[in-house]
Scaffold this active site. Structure first.
Site, PDB file in Angstrom:
ATOM      1  N   HIS A  83       0.811  -1.220   0.000  1.00 14.16           N
ATOM      2  CA  HIS A  83       0.000   0.000   0.000  1.00 14.16           C
ATOM      3  C   HIS A  83       0.845   1.270   0.000  1.00 14.16           C
ATOM      4  O   HIS A  83       0.348   2.328  -0.337  1.00 14.16           O
ATOM      5  CB  HIS A  83      -1.067  -0.021   1.111  1.00 14.16           C
ATOM      6  N   ASP A 219       1.241  -7.673   2.457  1.00 12.22           N
ATOM      7  CA  ASP A 219       1.301  -6.243   2.114  1.00 12.22           C
ATOM      8  C   ASP A 219       2.745  -5.780   1.907  1.00 12.22           C
ATOM      9  O   ASP A 219       3.287  -5.042   2.723  1.00 12.22           O
ATOM     10  CB  ASP A 219       0.616  -5.444   3.234  1.00 12.22           C
ATOM     11  N   SER A 628       4.050   2.290   8.404  1.00 10.03           N
ATOM     12  CA  SER A 628       3.825   1.317   7.351  1.00 10.03           C
ATOM     13  C   SER A 628       5.124   1.074   6.615  1.00 10.03           C
ATOM     14  O   SER A 628       5.812   2.020   6.237  1.00 10.03           O
ATOM     15  CB  SER A 628       2.781   1.828   6.362  1.00 10.03           C
TER      16      SER A 628
HETATM   17  N1  ARG Z   1      -4.808   0.422   7.713  1.00 11.37           N
HETATM   18  C1  ARG Z   1      -3.506   0.423   7.122  1.00 11.37           C
HETATM   19  C2  ARG Z   1      -2.899   1.813   7.239  1.00 11.37           C
HETATM   20  O1  ARG Z   1      -3.382   2.696   7.774  1.00 11.37           O
HETATM   21  C3  ARG Z   1      -3.498  -0.119   5.726  1.00 11.37           C
HETATM   22  C4  ARG Z   1      -4.169   0.725   4.708  1.00 11.37           C
HETATM   23  C5  ARG Z   1      -4.121   0.152   3.310  1.00 11.37           C
HETATM   24  N2  ARG Z   1      -5.115  -0.888   3.098  1.00 11.37           N
HETATM   25  C6  ARG Z   1      -6.419  -0.660   2.772  1.00 11.37           C
HETATM   26  N3  ARG Z   1      -7.229  -1.668   2.684  1.00 11.37           N
HETATM   27  N4  ARG Z   1      -6.889   0.522   2.556  1.00 11.37           N
HETATM   28  O2  ARG Z   1      -2.713   2.659   6.535  1.00 11.37           O
HETATM   29  N1  GLU Z   2      -1.211   1.415   7.589  1.00 15.02           N
HETATM   30  C1  GLU Z   2      -0.579   2.479   8.318  1.00 15.02           C
HETATM   31  C2  GLU Z   2       0.349   3.317   7.452  1.00 15.02           C
HETATM   32  O1  GLU Z   2       0.077   3.493   6.302  1.00 15.02           O
HETATM   33  C3  GLU Z   2       0.131   1.914   9.469  1.00 15.02           C
HETATM   34  C4  GLU Z   2      -0.855   1.422  10.382  1.00 15.02           C
HETATM   35  C5  GLU Z   2      -1.023   2.333  11.535  1.00 15.02           C
HETATM   36  O2  GLU Z   2      -1.598   3.424  11.420  1.00 15.02           O
HETATM   37  O3  GLU Z   2      -0.533   1.885  12.563  1.00 15.02           O
HETATM   38  O4  GLU Z   2       1.286   3.903   7.918  1.00 15.02           O
END
Ligand code: ARG
Ligand code: GLU
Length: 710
Positions: A83, A219, A628
């Site tokens: 991502h 990921d 991330s």
């Molecule tokens: N929650 C994770 C982070 O904040 C992964 C986001 C990417 N994945 C998604 N399904 N949108 O950013």
């Molecule tokens: N998915 C998050 C990012 O893009 C990391 C997850 C979080 O917020 O801990 O940095």
């Protein structure tokens, strides 16, 4: 008496069991080093950060300013999340070469794909410059006077700081402006895409699984840093060579199990760990719910339209993911704050603070801080909500309003100076093209009707969609033809523009102005509160809030119990991917090849002792957005995981880290290697990595030692 006991317990608990914190890598010696070693680490502070020798920090790069990445070979190979590389993978994708859908693997250096404006930045050294930056600051100065002296001092420090010609410097505020650090950095701009799994692996589970456990997402994506003939940062050139890093992370094939030490090394973005109870209450009870409602109203339309049409689904995939990501996070944040009684606990802590002020004779100096927070937040809350709601409608969810907003900014620039015409046209043209690249006016109209109702219920006029030029790229660009006067006239004749303009003007002239005015004293008070906390309760555990600088956080592999009778094991396996498999589903489809590998149990060296391939695991590392792509490092300094998410109830750790339920989620490196090797057949990449067996090696050493004893 009973209350006293409770308070006492709370403080002790905070000091001993609490493992949260995002620490400055150059200051680990002492408390952090001890704590890490108590958790099982074999690393010294110098192994992690050293200015004179290579250390772990030399392998950690800030990926494009928003994510983290790490070097995993002596050829500049870099690992980050799928991502995080999503935009680059998408930019190389077309209907014929759909790398998002099918994945991409460069089979040699020539096949690696260059990327426009993608960069990776390393930290060369970190220096405490608080004294120089805060020189001359006095209590009698106004906030504006303070800020201007601080920026003057910090510019002077940066200007004269010793550094090489290819390096940069920057300063950043820590502890709400109580401390300042200077960073010497090296930024590489020739970063090429090396590999990415298909989205059915890299984004497996999509929104349904986002922010939750059990998780089964691979990921990750791979890039390579290129440098000039002297191994220094350089713009893209086909003559550039793979970068030879000062350090790269070996990868452990032994993994980790429950109770093992891990540290996460990366660039966390923003946290607010020292908010008063009144602020947490405002955010979770009033502020979050309104923004959740706006996003929910938008998603209702977007999700429906994406289901109805494949073309719309492809267009809105990335935008939908962005809107849904924070939407789901805020819901989890509210849940976690409520379940952990965070507001009440913060009030108890404030009682301890107040008591300490009394005992130490600091009441006169700091006694007004908490009552002042209460007063200021009461005054600030409505405008904070109003302002953010505007942003949610005009800049996050509704695209027509976003186009009028951008046009308004350009009109203002033209009014300020008619000579801005060419530049203004260029900027707005770029923005309009960007939006129209993935635009569906029918969908957007539905979003407008749903979200505007929540912002200005008596002023929802969706007829503008039939009259405006903005919903079509060509007619929108025609508005920009002609001289300054004509452009301004064209805009002010457009139905959507004339509808939106008074709302935007209200935003700038009233809402944002009032917000700035009411937010400033809160920011200043927060700085004073931090000072007061450290003075009144010097034995508490203080780490600086995240600010997009390099940090170390550490903990252990641990499952958790989010609610009564439910417990999540800390490790998920490939078996779980197959359990979740729904053929042709947008979120849970699994590539045929992966199913075949699973059925043949063709796991090579990547299976666990129990013969299964681990996919994701949980830890008590305190992480946030920006972490991330951060490496999870084992007790010996080897890479074992790739951080990419947190568990739902634990997302409140941005305000309130609770070791009971806050967990970060990592991909097991053995799953990454399994995909690269067995799924993609990119064995040459495995060959350039350094794979190690710290656990089995150790046991050999131990046996030898035992033998000697005999
Ligand atoms: N929650 C994770 C982070 O904040 C992964 C986001 C990417 N994945 C998604 N399904 N949108 O950013
Ligand atoms: N998915 C998050 C990012 O893009 C990391 C997850 C979080 O917020 O801990 O940095």
């Amino acid at each position: 008496m009973r209350l006293l006991k409770i308070l006492f317990l709370f403080v002790v608990f905070q000091a001993s069991a609490q493992q949260g914190g995002m620490w400055i890598p150059s200051l680990l010696e002492g408390m952090n080093e001890d704590e890490m070693q108590n958790l099982g680490s074999k690393l010294t502070a110098q192994d992690i950060y050293d200015v004179n020798h290579s250390s772990l920090k030399d392998a950690i790069g800030h990926f494009n300013g928003g994510c983290t990445s790490e070097v995993i070979s002596d050829q500049g190979l870099v690992l980050t999340n799928h991502h995080c590389g999503y935009g680059q993978i998408q930019s190389h994708s077309s209907l014929e070469n759909d790398y998002l859908k099918d994945g991409f693997w460069a089979m040699n250096l020539e096949e690696e794909l260059p990327n426009n404006s993608l960069f990776i930045e390393f930290i060369v050294s970190i220096h405490d410059v608080s004294e120089v930056v805060l020189k001359g600051i006095t209590d009698t100065m106004t906030e504006t006077e303070k800020q201007s002296l601080i920026s003057k001092n910090s510019n002077a420090a940066m200007k004269t700081w010793p550094r090489e010609s290819w390096q940069d410097v920057k300063t950043k505020a820590f502890y709400e402006g109580n401390q300042y650090f200077l960073f010497v950095t090296e930024r590489f701009d020739d970063i090429r895409l090396v590999g990415a799994p298909p989205s059915s692996i890299g984004k497996f589970g999509s929104d349904t699984d986002n922010w939750v456990f059990p998780r089964h997402t691979g990921d990750f994506s791979l890039f390579r840093i290129y440098a000039d003939a002297n191994n220094r940062p350089a713009k893209y050139s086909k003559d550039n060579k793979p970068y030879k890093p000062k350090h790269f992370l070996p990868i452990s094939l032994d993994g980790v199990e429950e109770g093992d030490f891990t540290m996460v090394f990366g660039f966390p973005g923003t946290t607010s760990e020292y908010l008063p109870a009144v602020a947490i209450e405002h955010i979770t009870k009033d502020y979050n719910p309104t923004n959740i409602a706006i996003r929910e109203a938008a998603l209702k339309v977007i999700d429906q339209k994406m289901k109805e049409s494949d073309a719309v689904r492809i267009k809105y995939a990335s935008k939908q993911a962005r809107i849904a990501n924070a939407w789901k996070k805020w819901i989890g944040e509210n849940l976690g704050i409520k379940r952990s009684n965070a507001v009440e606990k913060r009030r108890e802590f404030e009682a301890t603070f107040t008591k300490a002020l009394k005992e130490k004779g600091l009441e006169d100096k700091y006694g007004n801080i908490l009552p002042e927070f209460d007063r200021l937040y009461k005054d600030f809350a409505p405008i904070n909500i109003k302002r953010r709601n505007f942003i949610e409608v005009f800049l996050v969810t509704n695209e027509l309003m976003q186009m009028t907003f951008r046009a308004y900014q350009v009109e203002q620039a033209l009014i300020a100076n008619p000579e801005n015409l060419e530049r203004g046209k260029e900027v707005l043209t770029g923005q309009l093209r960007g939006i129209h690249k993935n635009y569906d006016a029918k969908l957007d109209k539905g979003v407008f009707e749903n979200v505007m109702k929540l912002y200005q219920p008596n002023n929802v006029n969706s007829l503008i969609y039939g009259e405006t030029a903005f919903t079509n790229l060509e007619s929108a660009l025609q508005l920009l033809e002609g001289d300054t006067e004509t452009v301004i006239k064209n805009l002010n004749n457009d139905a959507a523009y004339t509808y939106a303009k008074p709302i935007i003007e209200e935003f700038f002239n009233t809402i944002d102005a009032e917000y700035q005015q009411k937010n400033a004293p809160i920011t200043a008070l927060q700085t004073q509160y931090m000072t007061a906390l450290m003075e009144a309760l010097p034995n508490e555990r203080y780490f600086p809030d995240a600010n997009s600088t390099l940090r170390v956080t550490y903990g252990q592999v641990r499952g958790y119990s989010p609610r009564d009778a439910v417990y999540y094991n800390p490790v998920s396996y490939l078996d779980g991917v197959i359990e979740k498999y729904i053929p042709d589903d947008y979120e849970f489809d699994v590539p045929q090849k992966l199913i075949e590998l699973y059925e043949a149990k063709d796991y090579g060296q990547y299976a666990n002792k129990n013969g299964k391939v681990p996919v994701c695991f949980l830890g008590t590392n305190h992480t946030t957005g920006g972490n991330s792509g951060s490496p999870a490092i084992d007790a010996h300094g080897n890479l074992v995981g790739l951080n990419f998410d947190r568990v739902w109830e634990g997302t409140m750790s941005d305000m309130n880290y609770d070791p009971e339920i806050c967990r970060n989620i990592m991909v097991d490196l053995r799953y990454v290697l399994f995909i690269v090797d067995k799924y993609a057949g990119a064995k040459h990449l495995i060959d350039e990595m350094k794979l190690v067996h710290p656990k089995t090696d150790n046991s050999k050493k131990k046996k030898k030692r035992n033998k000697k004893k005999k």
